[in-house]
Design an enzyme around this catalytic site. Sequence first.
Site, mmCIF file in Angstrom:
data_model
loop_
_atom_site.group_PDB
_atom_site.id
_atom_site.type_symbol
_atom_site.label_atom_id
_atom_site.label_comp_id
_atom_site.label_asym_id
_atom_site.label_seq_id
_atom_site.Cartn_x
_atom_site.Cartn_y
_atom_site.Cartn_z
ATOM 1 N N LYS B 75 49.009 7.237 15.326
ATOM 2 C CA LYS B 75 48.490 8.602 15.362
ATOM 3 C C LYS B 75 46.965 8.525 15.331
ATOM 4 O O LYS B 75 46.398 7.696 14.603
ATOM 5 C CB LYS B 75 49.020 9.366 14.146
ATOM 6 N N SER B 150 52.177 18.019 12.720
ATOM 7 C CA SER B 150 51.054 17.618 13.537
ATOM 8 C C SER B 150 51.233 16.286 14.267
ATOM 9 O O SER B 150 50.495 16.025 15.221
ATOM 10 C CB SER B 150 49.787 17.542 12.679
ATOM 11 N N SER B 174 54.391 17.094 8.574
ATOM 12 C CA SER B 174 53.861 16.639 9.869
ATOM 13 C C SER B 174 54.497 15.378 10.439
ATOM 14 O O SER B 174 54.240 15.034 11.591
ATOM 15 C CB SER B 174 52.344 16.433 9.780
#
Lengths: 95, 485
Positions: B75, B150, B174
């Site tokens: 990420k 997210s 997330s």
Amino acid sequence: MSLDADEVREIAHLARLAVDDADTGHHARNLSEILAFVDRLSGVDTAGIEPLAHPLEMTQRLRSDQVTEVDQRDRFQAIAPATEGGYYTVPRVIE
Amino acid sequence: MHDRTIAELGVGLAQGEYSSVELTRAVLEAIERAESLNAFITVTPDIALGQAEAADAARARGEAGPLTGVPIAHKDIFCTDGVRTSCGSRMLDRFVAPYDAFVVERMRAAGAVMVGKTNMDEFAMGSSNETSWYGPVKNPWDVTTVPGGSSGGSAAAVAARLVPGATGTDTGGSIRQPAALTGTSGLKPTYGRVSRYGMIAFASSLDQAGPMATDARDLAIMLSAMAGFDPRDSTCVDHPVPDYAAALEQTNLAGLRVGLPREYFEADGVDGGVSRAIESAIEVLREAGAEVREISLPNTELAVPVYYVIAPAEASSNLSRFDGVRYGHRCEEPVDLEDLYKRSRGEGFGEEVKRRIMVGTYALSAGYYDAYYLKAQQVRRLIRDDFSRAFEEVDVIAAPTAPSTAFALGAKADDPVQMYLSDIFTIAVNLAGLPALSIPAGFSGSRPVGLQLIGRHFDEERLLSVAHGYQQRTDWHTRRPGGEG
């Protein structure tokens, strides 16, 4: 809790955020909705309840006061927007 | 070959069926073909091929572990030395990190090959991946829908079988919510289990890094590499790291006490198809011998309001570091220092980030601190105590991960409070610092549903073993978008 455009300008100032005047009404509506939503907390009886800051209630770990970092000034300043002679530069603060 | 699990790839690499270089090339090609998903912000082919060569060399020397030569993605919230680390923000569009995050170091030390940095909501603030400066990620199950957020880029990349695993972070759901919306598996470890050194901070009393993959076995392999003590994160807990993969051998669910929180099952606005899928999943656990009982978490409905005080308050403080001076976006021709701060931040941050900074600034401002921040911290204790009481009676808690399946792009973009309610079932876990995972548990229509399992602090082993036990008895985790499975 409802905020008006002046309050949004004040909060934006405290947060050092430039907000277009045209957007303050929109922000005021959004922030008011969010605050109205979180306001349901005000009805909860929390008398005598200790605030919980750390989910495992651990205390801050301390370390001995020793230098552990090496000097990487050139490396860090290579990604800075503006530097001069090893300093970070900003607009003149003192006349 | 690139669409296999980490465990399967480990076997293929060990047996010489393919080299890591060949595998990595296949992954890079798959990423290129799937560019329209927008799952990646930065692809790193040169680094990947270099690491793959090194992995093949290590294997030739007899030094291979379960991740050696396996391509993974990070990420874009984790700092990567020499590679842009944007956090999904214009603020950091040109930020090349000068060091690696702990998680990045550990995955590399385990021999994993980094193929790129995945897309995400800006500064991890979002539940749909639509707040990214680099545009929304598409859900590979239906490209008109969101992948959740997210960690939406990591979830979409795993769901589309571009990579077998990816890292994520979870502050209010997330990792778990995008895992649910994309039919993948994702684990949020206990607060403090994985070091956050080099992970860009959002809300420091909630943030935690974790693995995303197709099944529980791969989560266990990744967590074993990611977990561990690191003095550079002062909140990292010095707690022994068990062999998570070994925990999977215990797939007997007989006598496992599973709690179903009444408040999660009676909540308004839960999609009927989600409820039906979760009921079937619980039936699988029951048939395997689990003792299922109803429990109560009475303060559940207060979790989202508590979160939307605490998380913005901590964010407003954490994000004050982005001031246009040392790194990050700087406005053109500032007239004075205040103008430099205000315009750099005003231009560098997107709408949702500004909104949360303002909510947090307000909640912490003179005269409002007690009414908002202190009050929220008190209610946070009530929420944590609900879980402590429940875990006296049960070993794990089962619930839906999200109230609905993937929703249409744009559907909630203009209604922050509706968007915040996407995380209604995941947020309390972060407030209490507990570990939880989401695994595929069927479909509502053609869209995946996630089953959430919540455990006691540091009981990741049990969560992984129950998830693996469930996956031994079902095949939802093998389903893939538009393909056989």
